[in-house]
Design an enzyme around this catalytic site. Structure first.
Site, PDB file in Angstrom:
ATOM      1  N   HIS A   1       0.970  -1.124  -0.023  1.00  0.00           N
ATOM      2  CA  HIS A   1      -0.090  -0.011  -0.017  1.00  0.00           C
ATOM      3  C   HIS A   1       0.956   1.125  -0.054  1.00  0.00           C
ATOM      4  CE1 HIS A   1      -2.485  -2.896   2.338  1.00  0.00           C
ATOM      5  NE2 HIS A   1      -3.455  -2.308   1.777  1.00  0.00           N
TER       6      HIS A   1
ATOM      7  N   ASP B   1       2.355   2.032   3.378  1.00  0.00           N
ATOM      8  CA  ASP B   1       3.251   1.045   3.905  1.00  0.00           C
ATOM      9  C   ASP B   1       4.683   1.378   3.876  1.00  0.00           C
ATOM     10  OD1 ASP B   1       0.975  -0.651   4.322  1.00  0.00           O
ATOM     11  OD2 ASP B   1       1.537  -1.850   2.582  1.00  0.00           O
TER      12      ASP B   1
END
Ligand code: XUL
Ligand code: CO
Length: 441
Positions: free
Chosen positions: A102, A105
């Site tokens: 993501h 992240d």
């Protein structure tokens, strides 16, 4: 360059079923050919960034437990850089050729979107360099549209269009960076696209908003000539009580309603299928039967717990049935098996990440061998042919081709009497399937 996983000095190797080394593959032999493709080509294993490198082991009752030597810095960008180093070291040592992430992240949020995008661009440059150095590619990218408080009432399904706008801006950027890294796909998981109570929710309006959002993403994909595959990842509940992308079948209906069938395939996650009250292979079978199976988030739930435990898949039968449907649909093209799985809170040492992935890769290798044998023997095909044989004969064909009306079917029944029944042979099938699972080496 610091070494973050010194417990594993060299890349994990295949040592065969007799090996007693837990840091070696017993079944996953990347170069071994099965049904014309190497194991590596069949699986296209991916390591997920969020659980594997960002998971802390915190739960609602206690704080972080994971020992992660790379997570020492209090400076968010330095922390992101060390984590990226560690991630590529881990993936190289494990021998996995794909990763997934993501946006949030890999790079921290800044004070505003401009700063956040700057952080992301910085990390994408490092990721691109690391990909080049290691030969590891991006299976898919995605945007985190659920962690920040602005998304508490959903992203595209939010009652406030300004939140929709923010989510659109975030996905726009996430698609751009996925393209920049040569990502083979882009995943839309519903995040908080659902409701906690129907009492304050306009369900019809929210579905239209989600439909519009995904159509705008398709437009932008064309505009930037991003060639990767779009996936929608079904999940029935968690974090919201009811998620709109409930399961493969409801996502299928949604895609049809909003004219998105040409642009999306499914990313089926095992634990999401079981949360929906299905088996993993049910959702794979449904997606495969409708030509929309694209990729898989490999994990498993706990039969006794009703939430998304995201455990590492280790069950041979589950992996065998999954591989059966994956091969049946012609194998992965852009997709792969992404380990959207987290080690348990008590498995806090870095080496546990290796045991988890090795165990699951071996389980899928066993699954692949079983699936290949099932296919070679036409195990299910023979069973189904016999069970549904009547549909290939005159009566069945005439019904399906439209030659028979209700009146004709009544006449047929009057003439031929009570239909003959046949045993479903469930126990025999289970018995025989167990033989496949125990005789594979
Ligand atoms: C959540 C989940 C996500 C998606 C990507 O349950 O599976 O991690 O895979 O957003
Ligand atoms: Co997932």
């Amino acid at each position: 360059m610091p070494e973050f996983f010194p417990e594993v000095k060299k890349p994990i190797k295949y040592e065969g079923p007799k090996s007693k080394n837990p840091l070696a593959f017993k079944h996953y032999n990347p170069k071994q050919k099965i049904l014309g493709k190497t194991m590596e080509q069949h699986f296209r294993f991916a390591v997920c960034y969020w659980h594997t490198f960002k998971g802390t082991g915190a739960d609602p009752f206690g704080s972080a437990t994971m020992v992660r030597p790379y997570a020492a810095s209090s400076d968010p960008l330095a922390l992101a850089e060390a984590t990226m180093e560690a991630a590529f070291e881990f993936m190289s040592k494990l021998g996995v050729k794909f990763w997934t992430f993501h946006d949030r992240d890999i790079a921290p949020e800044g004070e505003n979107l401009t700063e956040t995008n700057k952080n992301l661009d910085h990390m994408i440059k490092i990721a691109a360099k690391k990909q080049k150095e290691t030969g590891i590619s991006l299976l898919w990218g995605t945007a985190n549209l659920f962690s920040h408080p602005r998304y508490m009432a959903g992203a595209s399904t939010n009652p406030n269009p300004a939140v929709f706008a923010h989510a659109a801006a975030q996905v726009k950027k996430a698609m751009e960076v996925t393209k920049e890294l040569g990502g083979e796909g882009y995943t839309f998981w519903g995040g908080r696209e659902g409701y906690d109570t129907l009492l304050n929710t306009d369900l019809a309006r929210e579905a239209d908003q989600l439909g519009k959002f995904l159509n705008l993403a398709v437009d932008y994909k064309k505009a930037i000539r991003f060639k990767g595959q779009f996936y929608i990842e079904p999940k029935p509940k968690e974090p919201t009580k009811h998620q709109y992308d409930f399961d493969a079948q409801s996502c299928h209906a949604f895609l049809q309603k909003y004219g998105l069938m040409d642009h999306f395939k499914m990313n089926i996650e095992a634990n999401h299928a079981t949360l929906a009250g299905h088996s993993f292979h049910h959702d794979l079978a449904y997606a495969s039967a409708n030509g929309i199976l694209g990729s898989v988030d490999a994990n498993r739930g706990d039969r006794l717990l009703g939430w998304d435990t995201d455990q590492f898949p280790m069950d041979f039968q589950e992996c065998a049935l999954a591989m059966y449907y994956i091969i049946k649909m012609g194998g992965f093209k852009t997709g792969g098996l992404n380990f959207d799985a987290k080690v348990r809170r008590q498995s806090y040492e870095p080496v546990d990440l290796f045991y988890a992935h090795i165990g699951s890769m071996d389980a899928f290798a066993v699954g692949l061998k079983v699936a290949a044998k099932l296919l070679k023997d036409k195990f299910f095909e023979k069973l189904l042919k016999q069970r549904y044989g009547g549909w290939d004969k005159a009566l069945g064909k005439d019904i399906l081709s439209g030659k028979m009306s209700f009146k004709d079917l009544e006449a047929y029944t009057m003439k031929n009497g009570e239909p003959k029944t046949q045993s479903g042979r469930q126990e025999l099938t289970e018995l025989l399937l167990n033989e496949y699972l125990t005789t594979i080496s």
